[in-house]
Every structure is written in structure tokens, then in C-alpha cells.
Design an enzyme around this catalytic site. Structure first.
Site, PDB file in Angstrom:
ATOM      1  CE  LYS A   1      51.759  24.666 -15.927  1.00  0.00           C
ATOM      2  NZ  LYS A   1      51.183  23.304 -15.860  1.00  0.00           N
TER       3      LYS A   1
ATOM      4  CB  ALA B   1      37.039  33.097 -13.625  1.00  0.00           C
TER       5      ALA B   1
ATOM      6  N   GLY C   1      31.924  33.724 -14.254  1.00  0.00           N
ATOM      7  CA  GLY C   1      30.892  34.184 -13.313  1.00  0.00           C
ATOM      8  C   GLY C   1      31.287  35.413 -12.531  1.00  0.00           C
ATOM      9  N   GLY C   2      32.219  35.289 -11.601  1.00  0.00           N
ATOM     10  CA  GLY C   2      32.632  36.465 -10.857  1.00  0.00           C
ATOM     11  C   GLY C   2      33.120  36.159  -9.461  1.00  0.00           C
TER      12      GLY C   2
ATOM     13  CD  GLU D   1      28.076  32.571 -10.502  1.00  0.00           C
ATOM     14  OE1 GLU D   1      28.725  31.617 -10.070  1.00  0.00           O
ATOM     15  OE2 GLU D   1      28.586  33.536 -11.087  1.00  0.00           O
TER      16      GLU D   1
ATOM     17  CG  HIS E   1      30.676  24.586 -14.306  1.00  0.00           C
ATOM     18  ND1 HIS E   1      29.532  24.703 -15.063  1.00  0.00           N
ATOM     19  CD2 HIS E   1      30.841  25.775 -13.690  1.00  0.00           C
ATOM     20  CE1 HIS E   1      29.036  25.923 -14.913  1.00  0.00           C
ATOM     21  NE2 HIS E   1      29.811  26.596 -14.077  1.00  0.00           N
TER      22      HIS E   1
ATOM     23  NE  ARG F   1      29.393  25.548 -10.003  1.00  0.00           N
ATOM     24  CZ  ARG F   1      30.329  26.467 -10.117  1.00  0.00           C
ATOM     25  NH1 ARG F   1      31.585  26.149  -9.931  1.00  0.00           N
ATOM     26  NH2 ARG F   1      30.012  27.709 -10.404  1.00  0.00           N
TER      27      ARG F   1
ATOM     28  CG  HIS G   1      34.566  24.326 -12.891  1.00  0.00           C
ATOM     29  ND1 HIS G   1      34.925  25.109 -13.966  1.00  0.00           N
ATOM     30  CD2 HIS G   1      34.089  25.183 -11.953  1.00  0.00           C
ATOM     31  CE1 HIS G   1      34.663  26.376 -13.702  1.00  0.00           C
ATOM     32  NE2 HIS G   1      34.175  26.453 -12.481  1.00  0.00           N
TER      33      HIS G   1
ATOM     34  NE  ARG H   1      34.829  26.572  -6.742  1.00  0.00           N
ATOM     35  CZ  ARG H   1      34.361  27.348  -7.714  1.00  0.00           C
ATOM     36  NH1 ARG H   1      34.084  28.614  -7.477  1.00  0.00           N
ATOM     37  NH2 ARG H   1      34.181  26.862  -8.917  1.00  0.00           N
TER      38      ARG H   1
ATOM     39  CB  SER I   1      37.257  29.707  -6.717  1.00  0.00           C
ATOM     40  OG  SER I   1      36.520  30.118  -7.823  1.00  0.00           O
ATOM     41  CG  LEU I   2      37.708  34.448  -9.372  1.00  0.00           C
ATOM     42  CD1 LEU I   2      37.063  35.464 -10.315  1.00  0.00           C
ATOM     43  CD2 LEU I   2      39.109  34.124  -9.860  1.00  0.00           C
TER      44      LEU I   2
HETATM   45  C1  SIN Z   1      30.626  30.071 -13.652  1.00  0.00           C
HETATM   46  O1  SIN Z   1      30.666  31.158 -14.203  1.00  0.00           O
HETATM   47  O2  SIN Z   1      29.669  29.318 -13.702  1.00  0.00           O
HETATM   48  C2  SIN Z   1      31.824  29.617 -12.882  1.00  0.00           C
HETATM   49  C3  SIN Z   1      31.870  30.299 -11.603  1.00  0.00           C
HETATM   50  C4  SIN Z   1      32.620  29.462 -10.621  1.00  0.00           C
HETATM   51  O3  SIN Z   1      33.167  28.420 -10.958  1.00  0.00           O
HETATM   52  O4  SIN Z   1      32.631  29.833  -9.453  1.00  0.00           O
END
Ligand code: SIN
Length: 538
Positions: free
Chosen positions: A34, A45, A47-48, A116, A237, A283, A344, A379, A384-385
Site C-alpha cells: 500500500k 518490531a 523485540g525479536g 520476554e 501490548h 502479555r 498490538h 500469542r 510472530s516474526l
Molecule cells: C516487543 O518488543 O515487546 C514486541 C515483541 C512482540 O510483540 O512479540
């Protein structure tokens, strides 16, 4: 004249690019996006990518953590395959040049692994606190280097093309795509159409997501008749920066992985009241705890405090968060950050099999827009990645085995996009007004804690907005803003209708009317055009 390609990919985040990279080896790929090609949820993103990469970690532990977070709705076979395929996908990223943070600082050294919420081990591969940006950069370079992937930037998919609309079999054969600037609609035909459109955070007033996250894939798949699942599980989040000028800025959970503590405005830590893992609880638990404390104390935010760590560590480990907060006059090495929960991640989506195939032949869905069964009712952070990488790759591998069969079919004849008597809009205020009202409604009535009454209120308002949106859609020439509004309205309807049939609280779906989890309802919520949501055994 229709454009043709072997694979039409809608979306240019980690899932779409992961698919394109592998599929380019056996077909021509057209990626429709888009905005600019690097603009996606992936880019933001922080975190990782969760994966078992340390000798001290095990697949069983990653699987167990994912299942606990998912609150009884994860599909175990999917969890197991994602976890097991994770290390190979990370290795592939390193091969194409993703510069993850390593322990020694050397590119090929052991990875520095973060922790995390919900994880019992350090297993998150990261590039400082800008993992998505680095992954997106390297993947775009690798995809472009194949020479077989074309991009249509600043183009918005309007609807999928299904042959059943033209008296043919129930099969998706491509999409109608709007050139945002020219206002022209292209017909794109493809052997396989792959939705990689990401999430829908813009359905809520406050979100960590960028503007592109309008649930286009789910909405289009729903209109085309594909099955959709678990839309009630929208993840909030726990920590988005609370500042009037900070738009959607995420404060990564990795800070809590390094010992940052959530506190009330008077400095009192509160997570020990809610979960034995305290600030590193899953979360959904943390977001709900913050919501309860904000309501109890009447405060507009809580605080996240990492001042116990040496300033040099904070600056080096979280350079992006440090710099962004400093822009707003906050030095996070010496003062806590004001944070609030924000929408999120969409845990539900287009249902798929183990290869990313949807229930509509010819249509595939990967990444956040898909519901593969990995996330269940909530999740696990940084899964997710991982899911985007694993399923992007799996879909491409599966399609490679179907090439002969796909090529044997002649290109279908489909009509060009018809504008009928539609005119340019002279009432764009309808779009902006409905956009604001929809997001406010979702925030107030379908947020972290719901009730039957709130859901009914939301449903009534959404139905009215949809009526106006439909009228507007048929009367005026389509624009990107209009299409996005139409899509978030569909996603809102799906979230509310799925939430209304889940008479329990589970994972991300918390309702005052049914505060406990009912073991008999450990089922997916399934819906489809013309079929009301209902629960089906996992
Ligand atoms: C974060 O860095 O807190 C996000 C990581 C995520 O959503 O998995």
C-alpha cells in the site's frame, strides 16, 4: 489488459518477503504493497524472533511456554513445527545478511538472546531494539537480488477475484488492485494469491501499529468466502509510550526481560499481585493488570522503570527507545517511562492448514493475517516474526510441488473493474468521521475487558457505520482511505461477533459476564461469510 504472475503477494512484511524469497526460485512474484515497500508492521518490531538457539534451552520448553500463553487453544502440531523449524529460519536470515546482536559483537558469533514475557528462557534473537527494521532491510535486499520479484508500491488491493462470482468454480485467481495516485484499478491474475497483509491495530483508537495495519487480508478473505477464526483474541501490548506527541511508539517487552519494573505513579510495583512471573507474566495477564490498576487508581498511565540498570547498558541495548524517549524530554536511564496498553497483534485471522493454504482454493494466508493455530488465545512474545518466517517458507515450498498442476490451467477470463456511475467523492468527511467513530467504539466497548452489554452496543454502532460505508463505497470512486475504512469495519464486525459467542474468559478475551475459563469451551471460534460464528474443537 490484466497483469499476470505466478504468485501475487499482498503485503511486504516478513511473511510476504519470506514467501517471495523462496518462491522466486520457481516462479514470477508480484508484491503489492500500500505504501513504500519497507512500510509494514514488521519494520516496527522491536523485540525479536523467539527460537531455541542456546544449548541450555529446549524445543519442549519453547513449546510449553507457547501453550501456556495460548491458554488451551494452540494447535500443538503447529506449535511443534514452528518451534522446530525456527533455528533453520534464523540461520537463513543470517545467511542473507541480517545483523543480529551477538555476544562478542562479531557478525558470526553466538547470538545475544533476550528474554520476554511468558518465556522461561532467554531465546529471543534481536538486532538491538530495532529487529524488524533490520530483518526488513536484509530481506528486501535479498528479494530484490533474485531479479524475479516485482513490486507494485502505493497500490491497494480492493478485493480478491473469485471465479464463483463469474459462474466458475470456487477459486481465487487474483485481485483487483488500486493505483493509489492514479486512481486506476488493475486486474491482477495469479496462479496463487498469498495474503500477507499483517494485522489490524488501526481498528482500535490506541495501537502500537503503523497506519497500514487495517486488516485488509482478513476483510477481503471474508468477503471472498474464506473461513476466519478466533477474531476475539486481539492482543494488547502492555507498554506503549504515553505521551501526546508519541504516535504508536512501542516500549519493548525486552526491557522487562532485562528487569524493568511496572510501577504505579507513586512508585509501588504491582505485578506480584497478579502472577508468579510478575513483570514477565504472559502479555494478556500484564495488560489486564495495568488496566485494573489504572481503573482502580484513576490514573491515565502507569510507569515502567529501568533506572536500576547502568545508563551505558540501557543506551547500548535499547538505542531506539532511549533516543525516542529523549526526543520527548525523558531520559529513561534516570526516570521511569509513562506507559499504557495498546492494541498490538491479531491472534485470529484467515484459517490455514500447515502450509498456509486457506479454505478457498487458490488463496493462501501467512503471517499475522493468518490463523494457523500457533497463538491460540494469546500469542507468546516474539513468536510472530517466527510464524511469518516459517509459514512464508512453508507456503513457497508447498507451491513449488504444485507448479505442473497450476501451470496446466489456462488463464481465466475475468471482467475489468467496473466503476459504474461512481463519481469522485465530495464528502471525504464521511470517511474521517466513521474512521474515528469506529475506532473509539472498539476501544470503549471491545477493549481489554468486555461485557455482553458493551458488545451489543458496539455491534449496533458498527452495523450502522457499515451501512453508511457501503452506501459511500457504491456511490464514489474508490480511494485507499475508503478501502481501509471498509476493511477495518469488517474486522470490527468479526471481532465483535466472535467475542459475542465466547461465553467465558480465556487468554485475551476477558468478559465481566463470564469471568472464568470453561474447559468445555477450549475450541476455536469459526466464521465465514453467511455463517455465524460458532465454536469448533481444536
Ligand atoms: C516487543 O518488543 O515487546 C514486541 C515483541 C512482540 O510483540 O512479540
Amino acid at each position: 489488459m490484466a497483469l499476470t504472475c505466478d504468485y501475487l503477494v499482498l503485503g511486504s512484511g516478513v511473511a510476504g518477503l519470506s514467501f517471495a524469497l523462496e518462491a522466486a526460485a520457481h516462479g514470477s512474484v508480484l508484491v503489492v504493497t500500500k505504501r513504500a515497500r519497507d512500510e509494514s508492521n514488521t519494520k516496527y518490531a522491536q523485540g525479536g524472533i523467539a527460537s531455541v538457539l542456546a544449548d541450555t534451552d529446549t524445543f519442549a520448553a519453547h513449546v510449553a511456554d507457547t501453550l501456556v500463553a495460548g491458554a488451551g487453544l494452540c494447535h500443538e502440531v503447529v506449535v511443534d513445527l514452528c518451534v522446530r523449524e525456527g533455528p533453520a529460519r534464523i540461520a537463513r536470515l543470517r545467511e542473507i545478511g541480517v545483523r543480529f546482536t551477538t555476544r562478542s559483537g562479531e557478525a558470526d558469533a553466538d547470538l545475544d538472546l533476550a528474554r520476554e514475557g511468558g518465556h522461561t528462557a532467554r531465546r529471543v534473537a534481536h538486532a538491538a531494539d530495532m529487529t524488524g527494521r533490520e530483518v526488513e532491510r536484509a530481506m528486501l535486499e535479498a528479494v530484490q537480488a533474485t531479479g524475479r520479484v516485482q513490486f507494485l508500491e502505493e497500490h491497494t488491493a480492493i478485493d480478491l477475484i473469485t471465479m464463483s462470482n463469474f459462474g466458475g468454480p470456487d477459486r481465487c485467481v487474483g485481485a483487483y488492485v488500486l493505483d493509489n495516485a492514479a486512481g486506476r484499478v488493475e486486474t491482477v491474475l495469479a496462479r496463487a494469491t498469498v495474503l500477507a497483509t499483517g494485522g489490524a491495530g488501526k481498528v482500535y483508537l490506541y495501537t502500537t501499529n503503523p497506519d497500514v495495519a487495517t486488516g485488509d487480508g482478513v476483510a477481503m478473505a471474508h468477503r471472498a468466502g474464506a473461513e476466519i477464526a478466533n477474531m476475539e483474541f486481539y492482543q494488547f501490548h502492555p507498554t506503549c509510550l504515553y505521551h501526546p506527541q508519541a504516535k504508536n511508539f512501542l516500549i519493548s517487552e525486552a526491557l522487562r526481560g532485562e528487569g524493568a519494573t511496572l510501577r504505579l505513579l507513586d512508585g509501588t510495583p504491582f505485578m506480584e499481585k497478579y502472577h508468579p512471573m510478575k513483570d514477565l507474566a504472559p502479555r494478556d495477564v500484564v495488560a489486564r493488570a495495568i488496566d485494573v490498576e489504572m481503573k482502580r487508581t484513576g490514573s491515565e498511565h502507569v510507569l515502567l522503570d529501568i533506572t536500576h540498570k547502568p545508563a551505558s547498558f540501557v543506551r547500548e541495548r535499547f538505542p531506539n527507545i532511549y533516543a525516542e524517549c529523549l526526543k520527548f524530554g525523558m531520559d529513561i536511564t534516570s526516570q521511569p517511562m509513562p506507559v499504557v496498553p495498546a492494541a498490538h497483534f491479531m491472534c485470529g485471522g484467515v484459517t490455514t492448514d500447515l502450509h498456509g493454504r486457506s479454505t478457498l482454493p487458490g488463496l493462501w494466508a501467512i503471517g499475522e493475517c493468518a490463523c494457523t493455530g500457533l497463538h491460540g488465545a494469546n500469542r507468546l512474545a516474539s513468536n510472530s516474526l517466527l510464524e511469518g518466517l516459517v509459514f512464508g517458507h512453508r507456503a513457497a515450498v508447498k507451491l513449488a510441488t504444485q507448479r505442473a498442476e497450476l501451470d496446466a490451467a489456462p488463464w481465466p477470463t475475468v471482467p475489468e473493474w467496473q466503476t459504474g456511475s461512481a463519481a469522485p467523492s465530495d464528502e471525504a468527511v464521511v470517511v474521517s468521521h466513521n474512521w474515528a467513530e469506529l475506532r473509539q467504539t472498539m476501544w470503549n466497548y471491545v477493549g481489554i475487558v468486555r461485557s455482553d452489554t458493551r458488545l451489543r452496543r458496539a455491534a449496533r454502532r458498527i452495523a450502522l457505520l457499515q451501512e453508511e460505508i457501503r452506501e459511500y463505497y457504491w456511490r464514489y470512486l474508490v480511494t485507499r482511505d475508503m478501502l481501509e475504512l471498509r476493511n477495518i469495519a469488517t474486522v470490527a464486525e468479526l471481532i465483535v461477533s466472535c467475542a459475542a459467542v465466547r461465553h467465558e474468559s480465556r487468554g485475551l478475551h476477558a468478559t465481566l459476564d463470564y469471568p472464568s475459563t470453561d474447559p468445555g469451551l477450549a475450541r476455536d471460534t469459526i466464521t465465514k461469510r453467511g455463517v455465524l460464528p460458532h465454536l469448533r474443537a481444536v
